[in-house]
Design a protein around this motif. Structure first.
Motif: not given
Length: 282
Positions: A188-200, A251-257
């Motif tokens: 069940r791989p958790l896959i994320t974008g590259l980095e946290l980016i705010t809506q603004e 509690n933001p979502e995690p970021v991984n590789d």
């Protein structure tokens, strides 16, 4: 060795479409589940069927080895019959789940509870399986497109909400690995974008991509609720999504590789996504 024939559901959507395109480019025999007319590249077989009507799937699944499953409903009603139908023909299913999925003990937010049930049904089916758990889709910001085109503004709550939004092409790249190799079986791989980016910041990056100003105008949550309801979103969706997003402020979502680990290529940035989709906002 003959390559497996893969059925892609959600083939006219952003993620399913990206999966289909990548498989076709790799010369993997691919079939698209459609409910109506749709245009696909030459060599892609489009077959009519409906996940809401499991009896319609027998012809669709004939000769299929693996299925990329995008569940289009907000509940798991009918999912058991669909998975049974898949199991009569295919040996493998790759399910597009969610990073917010819970467990039987802690089912998660209301908006992700159906993912929990789908995962449970698939894992108990006897099929080979992978459950992809991406964070928020970058393509969800296409909901701002009309407003940006007409007013040059995004009116939304939670300007400071930061998420590692993931490019649909990265989800597709992981999905293809799961469909065509055994590397992700039973995971069940958790896959994320590259980095946290705010809506603004997202609005600013879209502005940069299209070459004209886009401003973010923050509104109250109550106003956002009314806007979503007026736009026709189901009440249960509205009541689940906005509180879940507000919770992510603290509690933001995690970021991984994981995208890079699985595919060998780093996840794309939101800036890259905005450039890829600039035409949608112009």
């Amino acid at each position: 060795m003959t390559q497996p024939r893969i059925l892609v559901t959600g083939a006219t959507g952003k993620v399913g479409g990206a999966v289909l395109t990548r498989l076709h480019a790799a010369s993997v025999p691919v079939r698209a589940l459609v409910r109506g007319e749709a245009d696909f590249p030459e060599g892609v077989q489009a077959v009519r069927g409906d996940l809401g009507d499991p009896a319609s799937l027998d012809t669709v699944l004939e000769g299929v080895d693996s299925v990329f499953l995008v569940w289009p409903f907000l509940s798991a009603e009918g999912a058991s019959d669909v998975i049974d139908a898949i199991g009569k023909h295919a040996r493998r299913v790759v399910y597009l789940s969610s990073a917010g999925v819970g467990s039987e003990e802690k089912p998660g937010e209301a908006i992700t509870m159906f993912h929990t049930e789908l995962e449970r049904l698939i894992e108990g089916s006897g099929l080979e399986w992978t459950a992809l758990r991406p964070t928020g889709f970058a393509s969800n910001t296409l909901g701002w497109a009309e407003e940006i085109r007409t007013t040059g503004a995004v009116r939304a709550p939670l300007a400071g909400l930061a998420r590692p939004l993931i490019h649909e092409a990265d989800i597709a790249a992981v999905a293809v690995q799961a469909l065509t190799t055994d590397a992700l079986l039973g995971t069940r791989p958790l896959i994320t974008g590259l980095e946290l980016i705010t809506q603004e910041q997202q609005a600013a990056l879209i502005s940069e991509a299209i070459g004209r100003p886009v401003r973010f105008e923050e509104i109250a949550l109550d106003e956002a609720v009314e806007q979503m309801k007026a736009a026709g979103y189901p009440a249960e969706l509205v009541e689940a999504v906005l509180p879940a997003q507000a919770e992510m402020l603290a509690n933001p979502e995690p970021v991984n590789d994981e995208v890079e680990r699985i595919t060998g290529t780093p996840a794309r940035s939101f800036r890259e996504w905005a450039v890829d989709h600039a035409a949608d906002f112009r």
